[in-house]
Write an enzyme that holds these catalytic residues in place. Structure first.
Site, PDB file in Angstrom:
ATOM      1  N   HIS A 105       0.843  -1.206   0.000  1.00  0.00           N
ATOM      2  CA  HIS A 105       0.000   0.000   0.000  1.00  0.00           C
ATOM      3  C   HIS A 105       0.869   1.244   0.000  1.00  0.00           C
ATOM      4  O   HIS A 105       1.984   1.235   0.502  1.00  0.00           O
ATOM      5  CB  HIS A 105      -0.940  -0.015   1.202  1.00  0.00           C
ATOM      6  CG  HIS A 105      -0.268  -0.296   2.518  1.00  0.00           C
ATOM      7  ND1 HIS A 105       0.069  -1.573   2.905  1.00  0.00           N
ATOM      8  CD2 HIS A 105       0.146   0.526   3.488  1.00  0.00           C
ATOM      9  CE1 HIS A 105       0.659  -1.517   4.087  1.00  0.00           C
ATOM     10  NE2 HIS A 105       0.728  -0.255   4.472  1.00  0.00           N
ATOM     11  N   LEU A 106       0.320   2.280  -0.575  1.00  0.00           N
ATOM     12  CA  LEU A 106       1.014   3.562  -0.689  1.00  0.00           C
ATOM     13  C   LEU A 106       0.391   4.551   0.295  1.00  0.00           C
ATOM     14  O   LEU A 106      -0.808   4.802   0.266  1.00  0.00           O
ATOM     15  CB  LEU A 106       0.866   4.069  -2.137  1.00  0.00           C
ATOM     16  CG  LEU A 106       1.274   5.506  -2.461  1.00  0.00           C
ATOM     17  CD1 LEU A 106       2.751   5.741  -2.173  1.00  0.00           C
ATOM     18  CD2 LEU A 106       0.968   5.806  -3.933  1.00  0.00           C
TER      19      LEU A 106
END
Ligand SMILES: [Zn+2]
Length: 161
Positions: free
Chosen positions: A121-122
């Site tokens: 995830h960013l």
């Protein structure tokens, strides 16, 4: 008497199912309650959700819909959509929180600070002039003045169409 079926391929399936069950990203994507799961926006192969343990108000995360822990294994479609969703998140944060800057980051591996290692995830963290330095902000969790549900609503309604 029940017959025992020996199916070794089931083991991997069960292990994966367990991992997915415990994965907050998969749980959020599969949830039909965006408020409860803090989902802000749903794309095609990626989506955006609010971080339950934010470093700042409006700290959001962009994740692929697929349970994938390896950064390099993201497909082109996933990589592009995650990039675009981060850009839209920035626009929503600018509109609703008047954010003046942003830190975008990937924490890959436990030693790098990843809370969930199985689903990449960013992070998108909004910044304002005069707020604390990036590293100390990331080092511990602060109590935030705004309720997460309010933050989610604000960002969802400010999401660019
Ligand atoms: Zn997952």
């Amino acid at each position: 008497m029940t017959k025992q079926l020996w199916a070794p391929w089931r083991l991997e399936y069960i292990e994966n199912a367990d991992e997915r069950q415990e994965c907050l990203f998969c749980a959020a994507w599969e949830s039909n309650d965006d408020e409860r799961s803090l989902v802000i926006h749903r794309g095609v192969v990626a989506f955006v959700l609010l971080n339950k343990f934010p470093y700042a108000s409006g700290h959001l995360m962009v994740a692929p819909t697929r349970h994938e822990g390896r950064f390099a294994a993201l497909t082109d479609e996933e990589a592009i959509e995650m990039h675009r969703l981060a850009g839209q998140g920035i626009a929503a944060l600018a509109a609703s929180y008047r954010a003046e800057g942003y830190n975008l980051g990937w924490n890959l591996g436990r030693v790098a600070g990843a809370g969930v290692v199985g689903h990449v995830h960013l992070h998108v963290v909004p910044r304002w002039g005069g707020d604390t330095n990036f590293m100390p902000v990331f080092a511990d969790i602060k109590v935030l003045p705004e309720h997460l549900l309010d933050t989610r609503r604000k960002l969802a309604s400010a999401w660019p169409s």
